[in-house]
Design an enzyme around this catalytic site. Structure first.
Site, PDB file in Angstrom:
ATOM      1  N   SER A 172       0.750  -1.305  -0.062  1.00 37.22           N
ATOM      2  CA  SER A 172       0.026   0.018  -0.011  1.00 37.22           C
ATOM      3  C   SER A 172       0.723   1.381   0.027  1.00 37.22           C
ATOM      4  O   SER A 172       1.740   1.446  -0.902  1.00 37.22           O
ATOM      5  CB  SER A 172      -0.979   0.001   1.104  1.00 37.22           C
ATOM      6  OG  SER A 172      -2.044   0.955   1.064  1.00 37.22           O
ATOM      7  N   ASP A 218      -9.482  -4.884  -5.146  1.00 38.59           N
ATOM      8  CA  ASP A 218      -9.085  -3.886  -4.286  1.00 38.59           C
ATOM      9  C   ASP A 218      -9.812  -2.721  -4.875  1.00 38.59           C
ATOM     10  O   ASP A 218      -9.807  -2.065  -5.912  1.00 38.59           O
ATOM     11  CB  ASP A 218      -7.644  -3.725  -4.658  1.00 38.59           C
ATOM     12  CG  ASP A 218      -6.914  -2.823  -3.633  1.00 38.59           C
ATOM     13  OD1 ASP A 218      -7.802  -1.926  -3.010  1.00 38.59           O
ATOM     14  OD2 ASP A 218      -5.807  -2.434  -3.321  1.00 38.59           O
ATOM     15  N   HIS A 249      -7.608  -5.634  -0.707  1.00 43.66           N
ATOM     16  CA  HIS A 249      -6.245  -4.614  -0.570  1.00 43.66           C
ATOM     17  C   HIS A 249      -5.160  -5.010   0.501  1.00 43.66           C
ATOM     18  O   HIS A 249      -4.227  -5.113   0.313  1.00 43.66           O
ATOM     19  CB  HIS A 249      -6.628  -3.193  -0.156  1.00 43.66           C
ATOM     20  CG  HIS A 249      -5.714  -2.369   0.105  1.00 43.66           C
ATOM     21  ND1 HIS A 249      -5.040  -1.898  -1.105  1.00 43.66           N
ATOM     22  CD2 HIS A 249      -5.007  -1.752   1.157  1.00 43.66           C
ATOM     23  CE1 HIS A 249      -4.093  -0.939  -0.770  1.00 43.66           C
ATOM     24  NE2 HIS A 249      -4.166  -1.156   0.625  1.00 43.66           N
TER      25      HIS A 249
END
Length: 300
Positions: A172, A218, A249
């Protein structure tokens, strides 16, 4: 010939890692001849090979051929501390190393399965904590580079590391940090972004072999955004894009064979110059759990 699988639309040209670094402007015909005529690297030709010849089972195994240990690192030195995992073998020479950052509001324990799993394949792995849970990708990139400098210059395992063979990765915002670090330090051997968030949306100046993972479901960093990001990587830079089927995610939060069996070859090929691992990515021999795959094969 370059290999594109699934819904991949990229049209990469054949090249090798050595040629990318030294002969980026060479004719494609010469590149093809070089790729086909050059003999496969051996342990004698490549001093960086570590471990036995790989198999499909060995790259997917929860534990690799090396016993490992770990040591904690306190906060300071430009980052929030963390934990170093390393092979205990002392008869193999030095190892390449990779620093990994968690994502927004995440801490290293949330993705800590990566540490022993990757270290057991013959790498020193530094899972870092960030200075603040909401640090930006640029800040995380700075911290990853500081962590590599600490790892190679000050850490208790620095004598085990080849400081010329380093890489970065993250999830991320940490993945965005890894890509940002690659843009700022092109001497890195590899970069891996897992569902990476990079505000600039561009890797047009990327010179580091880069693997981007997208998660099919995601909604925070959707595959469409990462496909666009991937397409900004220059043609002269080795690259791959993997979309994990059905994943969200935070998929990286649990041990994943799909991630491990593709991350390990990427690191072996580019950190260790180990062409024995190209067989797993060029072509992608096991497409289970992967909905899209794009690449700049042959990656050797």
């Amino acid at each position: 010939m370059p290999h594109v699988q699934s819904a991949a639309l990229a049209n990469p040209q054949p090249r090798t890692w050595l040629r990318r670094k030294t002969l980026a402007g060479a004719a494609i015909v010469l590149g093809v001849l070089t790729a086909t005529a050059a003999p496969a690297a051996s342990a004698t030709a490549n001093p960086y090979e570590r471990g036995p010849a790989p198999t499909a089972a060995s790259v997917a195994a929860p534990t690799g051929p090396f016993a490992t240990s770990s040591t904690a690192v306190p906060r300071g030195n430009g980052f929030g501390g963390g934990r170093i995992y390393y092979p205990t073998a002392t008869d193999q020479g030095t190892f390449g190393a990779i620093a990994i950052s968690p994502g927004l509001n995440g801490t290293w324990p949330g993705i800590a399965w990566l540490g022993p799993r990757l270290a057991s394949q013959g790498f020193v792995v530094f899972g870092i904590e960030t200075n603040n849970l909401n640090d930006s990708p640029v800040s995380r990139g700075t911290q990853l580079l500081a962590a590599l400098d600490y790892l190679t210059q000050q850490s208790s395992v620095r004598s085990r590391i080849d400081a010329t063979r380093l890489a970065v990765a993250g999830h991320s915002m940490g993945g965005g940090g890894a890509l940002d670090a690659a843009l700022r330090r092109p001497s890195l051997q590899a970069a891996i972004g897992n569902a990476p968030y990079l505000p600039s949306g561009s890797l047009s100046n990327d010179r580091v072999p880069t693997l981007i993972y997208a998660m099919q479901n995601d909604t925070l960093v959707p595959p469409s955004r990462l496909t666009t990001l991937y397409n900004t990587i220059p043609a002269a830079t080795e690259k791959a894009y993997i979309e994990v089927a059905g994943a969200g995610h935070n998929y990286i939060g649990q041990p994943s064979t799909t991630l491990a069996r593709t991350m390990i070859p990427w690191m072996k090929i580019f950190i260790d110059n180990d062409t024995r691992y190209s067989q797993f990515l060029c072509p992608l021999t096991n497409q289970s759990g992967i909905s899209q795959y794009r690449n700049s094969c042959p990656l050797i």
